[in-house]
Design a protein around this motif. Structure first.
Motif, PDB file in Angstrom:
ATOM      1  N   LYS A  24     -96.403 -25.768   8.178  1.00  0.00           N
ATOM      2  CA  LYS A  24     -97.030 -27.057   7.888  1.00  0.00           C
ATOM      3  C   LYS A  24     -96.282 -27.776   6.770  1.00  0.00           C
ATOM      4  O   LYS A  24     -96.004 -28.984   6.856  1.00  0.00           O
ATOM      5  N   ALA A  25     -95.975 -27.043   5.693  1.00  0.00           N
ATOM      6  CA  ALA A  25     -95.281 -27.656   4.554  1.00  0.00           C
ATOM      7  C   ALA A  25     -93.919 -28.191   4.963  1.00  0.00           C
ATOM      8  O   ALA A  25     -93.514 -29.283   4.543  1.00  0.00           O
ATOM      9  N   GLU A  26     -93.204 -27.419   5.788  1.00  0.00           N
ATOM     10  CA  GLU A  26     -91.886 -27.868   6.246  1.00  0.00           C
ATOM     11  C   GLU A  26     -92.023 -29.118   7.111  1.00  0.00           C
ATOM     12  O   GLU A  26     -91.210 -30.047   7.008  1.00  0.00           O
ATOM     13  N   ALA A  27     -93.054 -29.140   7.961  1.00  0.00           N
ATOM     14  CA  ALA A  27     -93.274 -30.317   8.810  1.00  0.00           C
ATOM     15  C   ALA A  27     -93.604 -31.542   7.962  1.00  0.00           C
ATOM     16  O   ALA A  27     -93.133 -32.656   8.237  1.00  0.00           O
ATOM     17  N   VAL A  28     -94.398 -31.349   6.907  1.00  0.00           N
ATOM     18  CA  VAL A  28     -94.735 -32.452   6.006  1.00  0.00           C
ATOM     19  C   VAL A  28     -93.479 -32.959   5.307  1.00  0.00           C
ATOM     20  O   VAL A  28     -93.287 -34.172   5.138  1.00  0.00           O
ATOM     21  N   ALA A  29     -92.604 -32.032   4.892  1.00  0.00           N
ATOM     22  CA  ALA A  29     -91.349 -32.428   4.233  1.00  0.00           C
ATOM     23  C   ALA A  29     -90.491 -33.270   5.171  1.00  0.00           C
ATOM     24  O   ALA A  29     -89.897 -34.276   4.756  1.00  0.00           O
ATOM     25  N   ASN A  30     -90.421 -32.876   6.442  1.00  0.00           N
ATOM     26  CA  ASN A  30     -89.667 -33.667   7.421  1.00  0.00           C
ATOM     27  C   ASN A  30     -90.309 -35.038   7.615  1.00  0.00           C
ATOM     28  O   ASN A  30     -89.611 -36.044   7.780  1.00  0.00           O
ATOM     29  N   GLY A  31     -91.644 -35.059   7.591  1.00  0.00           N
ATOM     30  CA  GLY A  31     -92.333 -36.337   7.695  1.00  0.00           C
ATOM     31  C   GLY A  31     -92.037 -37.233   6.498  1.00  0.00           C
ATOM     32  O   GLY A  31     -91.928 -38.453   6.638  1.00  0.00           O
ATOM     33  N   ALA A  32     -91.888 -36.622   5.325  1.00  0.00           N
ATOM     34  CA  ALA A  32     -91.562 -37.388   4.123  1.00  0.00           C
ATOM     35  C   ALA A  32     -90.195 -38.045   4.248  1.00  0.00           C
ATOM     36  O   ALA A  32     -89.990 -39.173   3.780  1.00  0.00           O
ATOM     37  N   ILE A  33     -89.252 -37.333   4.865  1.00  0.00           N
ATOM     38  CA  ILE A  33     -87.917 -37.909   5.063  1.00  0.00           C
ATOM     39  C   ILE A  33     -88.009 -39.136   5.962  1.00  0.00           C
ATOM     40  O   ILE A  33     -87.384 -40.182   5.695  1.00  0.00           O
TER      41      ILE A  33
ATOM     42  N   TYR B   2     -90.544 -41.019   6.237  1.00  0.00           N
ATOM     43  CA  TYR B   2     -91.201 -42.049   5.420  1.00  0.00           C
ATOM     44  C   TYR B   2     -90.174 -42.749   4.531  1.00  0.00           C
ATOM     45  O   TYR B   2     -90.227 -43.972   4.351  1.00  0.00           O
ATOM     46  N   VAL B   3     -89.246 -41.977   3.966  1.00  0.00           N
ATOM     47  CA  VAL B   3     -88.187 -42.570   3.149  1.00  0.00           C
ATOM     48  C   VAL B   3     -87.370 -43.549   3.978  1.00  0.00           C
ATOM     49  O   VAL B   3     -87.049 -44.667   3.529  1.00  0.00           O
ATOM     50  N   PHE B   4     -87.044 -43.161   5.212  1.00  0.00           N
ATOM     51  CA  PHE B   4     -86.310 -44.068   6.096  1.00  0.00           C
ATOM     52  C   PHE B   4     -87.066 -45.382   6.264  1.00  0.00           C
ATOM     53  O   PHE B   4     -86.475 -46.466   6.201  1.00  0.00           O
ATOM     54  N   SER B   5     -88.376 -45.278   6.482  1.00  0.00           N
ATOM     55  CA  SER B   5     -89.170 -46.494   6.710  1.00  0.00           C
ATOM     56  C   SER B   5     -89.249 -47.357   5.460  1.00  0.00           C
ATOM     57  O   SER B   5     -89.291 -48.583   5.546  1.00  0.00           O
ATOM     58  N   GLN B   6     -89.280 -46.734   4.281  1.00  0.00           N
ATOM     59  CA  GLN B   6     -89.351 -47.496   3.035  1.00  0.00           C
ATOM     60  C   GLN B   6     -88.051 -48.240   2.762  1.00  0.00           C
ATOM     61  O   GLN B   6     -88.061 -49.348   2.228  1.00  0.00           O
ATOM     62  N   LEU B   7     -86.940 -47.604   3.109  1.00  0.00           N
ATOM     63  CA  LEU B   7     -85.653 -48.255   2.859  1.00  0.00           C
ATOM     64  C   LEU B   7     -85.443 -49.429   3.795  1.00  0.00           C
ATOM     65  O   LEU B   7     -85.017 -50.508   3.384  1.00  0.00           O
TER      66      LEU B   7
ATOM     67  N   TYR C  55     -99.722 -32.774   2.277  1.00  0.00           N
ATOM     68  CA  TYR C  55     -99.435 -33.892   1.378  1.00  0.00           C
ATOM     69  C   TYR C  55     -97.992 -33.803   0.905  1.00  0.00           C
ATOM     70  O   TYR C  55     -97.384 -32.725   0.874  1.00  0.00           O
ATOM     71  N   PHE C  56     -97.446 -34.961   0.503  1.00  0.00           N
ATOM     72  CA  PHE C  56     -96.125 -34.932  -0.118  1.00  0.00           C
ATOM     73  C   PHE C  56     -96.063 -35.898  -1.290  1.00  0.00           C
ATOM     74  O   PHE C  56     -96.812 -36.872  -1.370  1.00  0.00           O
ATOM     75  N   TRP C  57     -95.162 -35.587  -2.193  1.00  0.00           N
ATOM     76  CA  TRP C  57     -94.823 -36.414  -3.345  1.00  0.00           C
ATOM     77  C   TRP C  57     -93.320 -36.609  -3.331  1.00  0.00           C
ATOM     78  O   TRP C  57     -92.569 -35.725  -2.878  1.00  0.00           O
ATOM     79  N   ILE C  58     -92.851 -37.750  -3.802  1.00  0.00           N
ATOM     80  CA  ILE C  58     -91.413 -37.929  -4.028  1.00  0.00           C
ATOM     81  C   ILE C  58     -91.242 -38.057  -5.530  1.00  0.00           C
ATOM     82  O   ILE C  58     -91.550 -39.081  -6.136  1.00  0.00           O
ATOM     83  N   LEU C  59     -90.779 -36.984  -6.100  1.00  0.00           N
ATOM     84  CA  LEU C  59     -90.720 -36.833  -7.554  1.00  0.00           C
ATOM     85  C   LEU C  59     -89.384 -37.340  -8.079  1.00  0.00           C
ATOM     86  O   LEU C  59     -88.349 -37.197  -7.424  1.00  0.00           O
ATOM     87  N   ARG C  60     -89.421 -37.951  -9.248  1.00  0.00           N
ATOM     88  CA  ARG C  60     -88.162 -38.331  -9.886  1.00  0.00           C
ATOM     89  C   ARG C  60     -88.306 -38.158 -11.395  1.00  0.00           C
ATOM     90  O   ARG C  60     -89.422 -38.201 -11.937  1.00  0.00           O
TER      91      ARG C  60
END
Length: 458
Positions: free
Chosen positions: A56-65, A67-72, A95-100
């Protein structure tokens, strides 16, 4: 009762007692086997549940990527840097976070994308200029800066404090000096003088927060000075991924004002914003300013130099600046720093700038009234000499963004963390670098995991 009867009675009782004992032992053995089997099943059930949670966590991480594409999207000038779209985002069963890194304050988490063009590119094609900037970086040493230059150049000339092939071949575990560009930032750790203390500072888990173990001296790793503040390394200020296409906003090849054969094309472009007579005068001014001569000297000029040489009004020149370049070819230009997104520490590395200059740039770009769509805006903030000095090192274009993705399953059993770099200069957004950061551990508040394990939503 005679002796024969007594013997017969004893013989009858003995087998029955023995059978009972055997039966008890058999029951105990079977019970033990059942308990062992039950424990094994329980362990396997937990393992299966953890495996599902990790998936599940790996799938969420792929979903986050994605999401990044859509934001850009297509226009990177509209990229949102606010924390809201990148914190505790629900997707699927997690859930995911994009940390910086929080470069302005280490007491709070920060979330969002990071512009790779806002950093110093370690693979710059001008070693002398790169060295000058590296020496101004926080947590950088002269030994490491010179060694980075030697690690990339093709000669065997040793810079002051640097190292070439002989040094690396004489190590206890010898290896060759690369003599080629870096492929990862962590490659710095192979270079003479490169250490995790210099690269990451106290922030070894790369979350930009002052964690308890980063403020306790020598009690636990990493080693720190327990001064109640996070002392980061230079990792957050360098990159190897930034480049920009030498094309205009329409994707067309720009006109190189250093090429003598482009004089008629430049004059035609000028006549779109000024009269023919003015265009002739501007062309003469450009020639007097060193343009249309070709060669390396011409390529050292920037669009700010061209602007000052032209003598044109700011708005007139800005209207055509997107279609002009001082670089040849339709390929890419590597290593220029985006003056709109670079942090204070990177801006201070630009040649000739002092703290007051950087403060003025930061104030100007934060004002909503400042049009930062062209590097010309720095000419309104800095004096002409300083604007010219930094002109060839800066840009306002970005095509590569990094995301530190933290994903967790909705039951809090498993998490995944990846550092990815996305390139939007391609026809479709593409991940050009992906690094697992699982080894660094959970980087956010531990209460998040406890909340999820207790069955609550965030």
């Amino acid at each position: 009762m005679n002796k024969l009867s007594q013997k017969s009675s004893t013989m009858n009782r003995t087998p029955r007692g023995s059978v009972l004992i055997v039966v008890i032992w058999i029951v105990l053995i079977l019970a033990s086997l059942i308990l062992v089997q039950a424990h094994t099943i329980r362990v396997e059930a937990f393992a299966a549940a953890n495996h599902v949670s990790q998936a599940k966590a790996e799938a969420v991480a792929n979903g986050a990527i994605r999401y990044v594409f859509s934001q850009l999207g297509e226009d990177t000038n509209t990229v949102s840097y606010r924390a809201d779209p990148y914190e505790a985002m629900r997707v699927g069963e997690g859930y995911f976070w994009i940390l910086r890194p929080n470069l302005s304050g280490e007491r709070d988490y920060d979330f969002g994308l990071v512009d790779e063009a806002g950093k110093i590119n370690l693979n710059s094609d001008n070693p002398e200029e790169l060295l000058e900037m590296l020496l101004k970086l926080p947590n950088m040493t002269a030994e490491l800066a010179n060694s980075i230059i030697d690690w990339q150049d093709e000669d065997e000339d040793i810079s002051t404090g640097g190292a070439e092939g002989e040094y690396y071949l004489l190590l206890a575990d010898p290896y060759q000096c690369k003599n080629a560009p870096l492929e990862t930032i962590e490659e710095v750790l192979l270079i003479k003088g490169g250490t995790t203390e210099l690269l990451y500072g106290e922030d070894t888990n790369r979350n930009g927060m002052l964690d308890w173990n980063e403020n306790d001296g020598e009690l636990s790793p990493p080693s720190d000075n327990s001064n109640n503040r996070l002392d980061p390394g230079f990792f957050n200020y360098v990159t190897i991924h930034s480049y920009e296409s030498n094309t205009d906003s329409e994707g067309e090849e720009k006109i190189n004002v250093n090429d003598p054969q482009n004089q008629s094309a430049v004059q035609e472009l000028l006549e779109e914003v000024v009269s023919s007579d003015e265009a002739i005068l501007i062309m003469q001014a450009l020639r007097n300013g060193g343009l249309f001569r070709g060669g390396r000297g011409g390529s050292d000029l920037s669009m700010i130099d061209v602007y000052y040489a032209s003598g044109m009004e700011y708005d007139d020149f800005k209207e055509i600046s997107d279609r002009l370049t001082t670089s040849s070819g339709s390929g890419t230009v590597a290593g220029r720093i985006n003056v709109n997104t670079a942090p204070e520490e990177v801006l201070l590395c630009l040649p000739g700038l002092e703290q007051s200059d950087v403060d003025a740039l930061l104030r100007a770009r934060e004002k909503a009234a400042t049009d930062t769509s062209s590097i010309l805006w720095v000419s309104k903030v800095l004096d002409a000499d300083k604007a010219r000095d930094i002109g060839q090192y800066i840009t306002v274009e970005s095509s590569q963004y990094s995301a530190d993705i933290v994903a967790v399953s909705d039951d809090g059993r498993a998490f995944a963390r990846y550092f990815v770099v996305v390139d939007v200069a391609k026809e479709t957004p593409e991940v050009i670098y992906k690094q697992s950061l699982h080894y660094a551990g959970w980087p956010l508040d531990p209460e998040i995991l406890e909340t999820l394990k207790a069955g609550y939503e965030l």
